[in-house]
Enzyme design. Structure first.
Site, PDB file in Angstrom:
ATOM      1  CB  ALA A  11      51.288  42.266  48.512  1.00  0.00           C
ATOM      2  CB  CYS A  12      46.451  40.490  48.634  1.00  0.00           C
ATOM      3  SG  CYS A  12      44.644  39.902  48.895  1.00  0.00           S
ATOM      4  N   GLY A  13      44.621  42.936  46.552  1.00  0.00           N
ATOM      5  CA  GLY A  13      44.518  43.288  46.140  1.00  0.00           C
ATOM      6  C   GLY A  13      42.845  43.262  46.635  1.00  0.00           C
ATOM      7  NE  ARG A  16      46.149  47.275  47.428  1.00  0.00           N
ATOM      8  CZ  ARG A  16      46.367  46.555  46.142  1.00  0.00           C
ATOM      9  NH1 ARG A  16      47.968  45.534  46.791  1.00  0.00           N
ATOM     10  NH2 ARG A  16      45.904  45.880  44.927  1.00  0.00           N
TER      11      ARG A  16
END
Length: 142
Positions: A11-13, A16
């Site tokens: 969920a964390c850019g 990712r």
């Protein structure tokens, strides 16, 4: 194949982007979804020691348990901070990456480039559109 592990939150850019940079070096890392499978106390202590940072440095501040538990106060011991991170894994800042060249909290995501043993294999642009690696696999200077 190089042995790389990422403690990842999809969920964390930043997490990712870091995972994508590892894959851009031609390596498929071991992905640990640490919110589902948090590290043990000993693993967490080893990660912190290997990064050469304080327990508090790994503590994620912009999350609800941080405020609720009053962790901004300087009254907590390292053991108490570890207890909080183990009870609430969302308090563990991410992504943490382990490679043969070292262990690092990869914020910003391109910090992972300092510990990747293999060169980038092509262009890479972060999700926000920031170019990090050019088409020749070289770091773009900003």
């Amino acid at each position: 194949m190089t042995d790389i592990t990422i403690y990842h939150n999809p969920a964390c850019g930043t997490s990712r982007n870091t995972l994508a940079l590892i894959r851009n070096s031609g390596t498929e890392p071991t992905v640990i979804l640490y919110l589902e499978t948090p590290p043990s106390r000993d693993e967490l202590k080893k990660l912190i020691a290997d990064m050469g940072i304080s327990v508090r440095t790994l503590l994620r501040k912009n999350t609800e348990p941080y405020e609720q538990l009053g962790l901004a106060e300087d009254r907590f011991s390292d053991d108490e901070l570890l207890d909080a991170m183990l009870a609430h894994p969302i308090l563990i800042n991410r992504p943490v990456v382990v490679t043969p060249l070292g262990t690092k909290l990869c914020r910003p995501s391109e910090a992972v480039l300092d510990i990747l043993p293999d060169a980038q294999q092509g262009a890479f642009t972060k999700e926000d559109g920031e170019a990090v690696i050019d088409e020749h696999g070289h770091r773009v200077s900003h």
